[in-house]
Design an enzyme around this catalytic site. Structure first.
Site, PDB file in Angstrom:
ATOM      1  N   ARG A  58       0.852  -1.179   0.000  1.00 56.55           N
ATOM      2  CA  ARG A  58       0.000   0.000   0.000  1.00 56.55           C
ATOM      3  C   ARG A  58       0.891   1.234   0.000  1.00 56.55           C
ATOM      4  NH1 ARG A  58      -3.244  -2.764  -1.741  1.00 56.55           N
ATOM      5  NH2 ARG A  58      -5.307  -3.333  -0.979  1.00 56.55           N
ATOM      6  N   HIS A  81       0.289  -0.175 -10.316  1.00 57.09           N
ATOM      7  CA  HIS A  81      -0.556  -1.031  -9.481  1.00 57.09           C
ATOM      8  C   HIS A  81      -0.915  -2.330 -10.217  1.00 57.09           C
ATOM      9  CE1 HIS A  81      -3.313  -0.743  -5.750  1.00 57.09           C
ATOM     10  NE2 HIS A  81      -3.033  -2.013  -6.021  1.00 57.09           N
TER      11      HIS A  81
END
Length: 309
Positions: free
Chosen positions: A224, A272
């Protein structure tokens, strides 16, 4: 017949509209699955974050929310959500993460960049150490961290794993708890961040912890974005304390075009893609949880609200 609301970005429905009903039927559950079901008729929600403001009290028959993603930080604090919440633990998700982490660990371990981009045709033999002499630390020993640590250990790397609570993983040196976090980081040459994002884990990798890495270390963050203090990481790259950072997740996504990471040659940005939920394998997990719910059995991968994951 149960009604299952698919609550995820519209583009996701195209990928799931065949796989998910088929997987549910395979486990013997009769269900109507759709992104368009009247609120008062919804029994279960398959959730992929669209926003953080969903009012779950609008669904009086709701029995559980089944997440499509491993991360639940966008929903776990929602006070209107009082039914069980399950996160996604998907073999395809784990496989993808192992491939990304292993690929980038090997890239930096072997020094591949210098040979792939060598415009001056320099001949400078400098063989890397063997994997057994390369210290890798993984922060986070959940499903993904354990899978990555195991894969790297099988390649011979000296792997240390850290988790909030004690774990035992074959071939890994396992440390746990706040008192051993710095010990896990000390001297690491490659650091992989695979922690969940909670108030306690935000900015885990700050300036003091970056200083504990082996000089010139590599940081990989497929976890994250907010696990990293961006200002501290940029300073560590500037000083040489960190030699390279390969980052897949960011506080703001897409990463803004003017972000310093884009301009830094010591940073690799991947959009991502370290791992993604695959409709074929994720649908099987969702279907099994629906079967369990209907049979009165415990749901798989329930989120502990007190921990935030």
């Amino acid at each position: 017949m149960i009604n299952v609301l698919f609550m995820a970005p519209q583009k996701s429905w195209a990928a799931y509209k065949t796989e998910l009903p088929a997987a549910i039927a395979e486990v013997g559950v009769t269900a109507h699955v759709s992104p368009d079901i009247p609120d008062e008729e919804v029994d279960y929600i398959v959730y992929g974050p669209k926003d953080t403001g969903t009012d779950f009290t609008a669904y009086p028959r709701l029995k559980a929310v089944l997440g499509l993603w491993a991360g639940v930080e966008s929903i776990v604090g929602n006070e209107t959500l009082t039914v069980p919440l399950a996160r996604m633990v998907d073999p395809g998700l784990a496989n993808g993460m192992v491939e990304w982490v292993t690929g980038h660990v090997l890239r930096h371990h072997l020094g591949m960049d210098a040979h792939i981009v060598n415009p001056d045709h320099l001949w400078a033999p400098s063989p890397p150490p063997l994997a057994r002499n390369r210290r890798v630390t993984i922060l986070g020993l959940g499903e993904l961290g354990t899978a990555c640590g195991t894969a790297l250990a099988r390649l011979g790397f000296d792997v240390t794993g850290w988790s909030r609570t004690p774990r035992s993983v074959p071939d890994l040196r396992c440390l746990a708890g706040p008192s051993e976090l710095e010990t896990a980081i000390d001297g690491a040459e490659i650091l992989v961040l695979l922690l969940p994002l909670t108030p306690e884990t935000e900015n885990t990798l700050d300036a003091p912890r970056l200083a504990r890495l082996s000089p010139g270390a590599v940081v990989l963050n497929p976890g994250r974005g907010a696990l990293v203090d961006d200002t501290a990481l940029l300073a560590a790259l500037e000083s040489g304390q960190v030699g390279h950072a390969t980052l897949d997740t960011f506080r703001t996504e897409p990463l803004p075009a003017d972000h310093p990471y884009w301009q830094n040659d010591q940073v690799t940005v991947t959009p991502h893609i370290a791992s993604a939920t695959r409709p074929d394998t994720a649908s099987v997990v969702i279907a099994e949880n629906l079967r369990r719910a209907i049979d009165g059995a415990p749901l798989l991968h329930l989120v502990d609200r007190s921990r935030g994951y």
